[in-house]
Design a protein around this motif. Structure first.
Motif, PDB file in Angstrom:
ATOM      1  N   SER A 109       0.803  -1.230   0.000  1.00 41.94           N
ATOM      2  CA  SER A 109       0.000   0.000   0.000  1.00 41.94           C
ATOM      3  C   SER A 109       0.831   1.273   0.000  1.00 41.94           C
ATOM      4  O   SER A 109       0.270   2.368  -0.089  1.00 41.94           O
ATOM      5  CB  SER A 109      -0.926  -0.001   1.220  1.00 41.94           C
ATOM      6  OG  SER A 109      -0.169  -0.042   2.426  1.00 41.94           O
ATOM      7  N   ARG A 110       2.160   1.157   0.102  1.00 43.52           N
ATOM      8  CA  ARG A 110       2.977   2.362   0.259  1.00 43.52           C
ATOM      9  C   ARG A 110       3.850   2.650  -0.966  1.00 43.52           C
ATOM     10  O   ARG A 110       4.763   3.469  -0.886  1.00 43.52           O
ATOM     11  CB  ARG A 110       3.856   2.232   1.503  1.00 43.52           C
ATOM     12  CG  ARG A 110       3.062   1.982   2.787  1.00 43.52           C
ATOM     13  CD  ARG A 110       3.951   1.889   4.004  1.00 43.52           C
ATOM     14  NE  ARG A 110       3.196   1.494   5.180  1.00 43.52           N
ATOM     15  CZ  ARG A 110       3.067   0.238   5.594  1.00 43.52           C
ATOM     16  NH1 ARG A 110       3.650  -0.746   4.914  1.00 43.52           N
ATOM     17  NH2 ARG A 110       2.355  -0.049   6.666  1.00 43.52           N
ATOM     18  N   LEU A 111       3.583   1.994  -2.075  1.00 43.68           N
ATOM     19  CA  LEU A 111       4.335   2.250  -3.301  1.00 43.68           C
ATOM     20  C   LEU A 111       3.702   3.402  -4.062  1.00 43.68           C
ATOM     21  O   LEU A 111       2.492   3.642  -3.981  1.00 43.68           O
ATOM     22  CB  LEU A 111       4.352   0.997  -4.186  1.00 43.68           C
ATOM     23  CG  LEU A 111       4.946  -0.284  -3.601  1.00 43.68           C
ATOM     24  CD1 LEU A 111       4.943  -1.388  -4.654  1.00 43.68           C
ATOM     25  CD2 LEU A 111       6.360  -0.061  -3.063  1.00 43.68           C
ATOM     26  N   THR A 112       4.530   4.110  -4.844  1.00 39.56           N
ATOM     27  CA  THR A 112       3.989   5.117  -5.745  1.00 39.56           C
ATOM     28  C   THR A 112       3.273   4.414  -6.897  1.00 39.56           C
ATOM     29  O   THR A 112       3.388   3.184  -7.072  1.00 39.56           O
ATOM     30  CB  THR A 112       5.110   5.994  -6.308  1.00 39.56           C
ATOM     31  OG1 THR A 112       5.958   5.183  -7.146  1.00 39.56           O
ATOM     32  CG2 THR A 112       5.942   6.608  -5.190  1.00 39.56           C
ATOM     33  N   ALA A 113       2.546   5.174  -7.701  1.00 41.25           N
ATOM     34  CA  ALA A 113       1.823   4.582  -8.822  1.00 41.25           C
ATOM     35  C   ALA A 113       2.770   3.878  -9.781  1.00 41.25           C
ATOM     36  O   ALA A 113       2.496   2.770 -10.261  1.00 41.25           O
ATOM     37  CB  ALA A 113       1.017   5.659  -9.553  1.00 41.25           C
ATOM     38  N   GLU A 114       3.914   4.509 -10.082  1.00 39.09           N
ATOM     39  CA  GLU A 114       4.884   3.920 -11.003  1.00 39.09           C
ATOM     40  C   GLU A 114       5.506   2.660 -10.405  1.00 39.09           C
ATOM     41  O   GLU A 114       5.675   1.644 -11.106  1.00 39.09           O
ATOM     42  CB  GLU A 114       5.977   4.935 -11.348  1.00 39.09           C
ATOM     43  CG  GLU A 114       5.499   6.115 -12.171  1.00 39.09           C
ATOM     44  CD  GLU A 114       4.788   7.174 -11.319  1.00 39.09           C
ATOM     45  OE1 GLU A 114       4.792   7.045 -10.056  1.00 39.09           O
ATOM     46  OE2 GLU A 114       4.214   8.103 -11.901  1.00 39.09           O
ATOM     47  N   GLU A 115       5.839   2.714  -9.123  1.00 35.74           N
ATOM     48  CA  GLU A 115       6.409   1.537  -8.466  1.00 35.74           C
ATOM     49  C   GLU A 115       5.399   0.388  -8.435  1.00 35.74           C
ATOM     50  O   GLU A 115       5.750  -0.766  -8.693  1.00 35.74           O
ATOM     51  CB  GLU A 115       6.831   1.897  -7.036  1.00 35.74           C
ATOM     52  CG  GLU A 115       8.024   2.838  -6.957  1.00 35.74           C
ATOM     53  CD  GLU A 115       8.165   3.468  -5.577  1.00 35.74           C
ATOM     54  OE1 GLU A 115       9.181   4.139  -5.360  1.00 35.74           O
ATOM     55  OE2 GLU A 115       7.244   3.300  -4.732  1.00 35.74           O
TER      56      GLU A 115
END
Length: 382
Positions: free
Chosen positions: A342-348
């Motif tokens: 839940s803590r990744l950026t959209a790109e990640e």
């Protein structure tokens, strides 16, 4: 003899299942009556008896001999036959109705004697006795170790919350290696987790110090300029008043040693899933933190975990361009992770999802030590 007809070994197999799941020994230890086992016997149909009467008699004789004068089981007989070949008695049911019969049938009398000895030894210690009764085969697997295990249990139970090292154990016949070798058994007896760290923490014992390795910039205030690398206890490092301008956390040890230290900043070894030790450093809370991990599912899982401590952490060299630019250096991730992160950026998250679903290939991974070093230096500098 027909392959369908029951043999003495098949009678034993019916009882062996109850031995294997521990139910016979649990009942025996609890002083319960023997759980009677009745085995219906598959034998010749009436129409088959006349085909080869001697074969039928041989089958019945083998079952009869297998009971060893009722020492292993008893037989119930039934009458079959007719006007063509006469009436004959054949076994219809094998019955095991006593512990002694079961032990003899299975050949486990020696194991039962060892189990009885274990019960007698642990009887004064109720929690240990309860575990032995509930787990008879696990108890038998360490039969020779029970005097030492009981001593270790008593010492550990008495020293809960003492803050001592396991090395200080002084129970009779017990040393550190024995306690570590049988940690999972002792953990079950003591009602604590069986992992190395969980075992010590739950018992209130002291574990091996957690060290954090870091390479500080000479300009970093709070440390002697002559130090190029430190390994410090995590709680002591957290107590220092350090104010780096930037921090780079690196998963792999050799990459950690190789990257340049940013001016006024610090490089820290994240050491995979041990990254929590770095995340707990309070003086990193307001610092520009970058994290560089492997480009695989576990690398993103560690990044997600790291951000639970330091939400401002930015990933570096964990992007699609880096992954696709090193296609010739891809490896295979043996056991990919698949948790929801839940803590990744959209790109990640998009790249992580591609790795989880194998859109780019079968279990693709790019270990950070396989990256071209010119590529690394250019992007770290940027």
């Amino acid at each position: 003899m027909s392959a369908r007809w029951t043999t003495p070994d098949q009678v034993a197999a019916q009882v062996r299942r109850r031995w294997a799941d521990g139910s016979l020994l649990r009942a025996y230890a609890a002083g319960e009556p023997f759980p009677r086992v009745e085995v219906p016997l598959r034998g010749p149909r009436p129409s088959e008896i006349g085909d080869d009467l001697e074969e039928v008699r041989g089958w019945a004789a083998r079952l009869d001999a297998g009971r060893r004068d009722d020492a292993r089981y008893t037989l119930e007989w039934t009458t079959v036959g007719g006007r063509h070949f006469g009436r004959n008695q054949v076994p219809a049911r094998a019955i095991v109705s006593a512990y002694e019969q079961a032990w003899g049938l299975l050949g486990v009398a020696d194991d039962v004697r060892r189990f009885a000895s274990i019960l007698a030894l642990v009887a004064p210690v109720a929690p240990v006795e309860a575990w032995v009764v509930a787990n008879p085969h696990k108890a038998l697997a360490v039969a020779e170790q029970w005097p030492a295990l009981l001593a270790a249990y008593s010492w550990l139970d008495e020293h809960r919350g003492s803050g001592r090292y396991l090395r200080e154990i002084s129970a009779p016949g017990v040393d550190t290696k024995l306690a570590e070798r049988h940690r999972r058994t002792l953990a079950a007896l003591l009602g604590v987790p069986g992992t190395a760290s969980g075992f010590l923490e739950a018992l209130g014992l002291r574990g091996k110090p957690e060290l954090v390795r870091l390479r500080p910039s000479p300009e970093l205030v709070g440390l002697p300029q002559s130090l190029t690398e430190l390994a410090v206890r995590a709680e002591e490092l957290a107590a220092l008043e350090l104010r780096p301008t930037t921090a780079l956390v690196v998963e792999n040890e050799i990459s950690y040693l190789s990257v340049p230290v940013p001016p006024g900043g610090v490089v820290l070894w994240g050491k995979g899933f041990e990254v929590d030790r770095v995340g707990r450093l309070l003086w990193l809370a307001e610092v520009d933190v970058r994290y560089w991990g492997d480009l695989d599912t576990h690398g993103f899982a560690i990044l997600d975990r790291f951000r639970a401590w330091l939400p401002q952490a930015r990933s570096v060299l964990m992007d699609r361009q880096t992954l696709l630019g090193h296609r010739d250096r891809w490896g295979v991730e043996e056991r990919p992770a698949r948790p929801l992160l839940s803590r990744l950026t959209a790109e990640e998250h998009e790249l992580y999802d591609d790795l989880v679903t194998d859109r780019l290939g079968d279990r693709v991974r790019l270990e950070q030590e396989r990256l071209d070093w010119d590529w690394v230096e250019e992007r770290l500098g940027a």
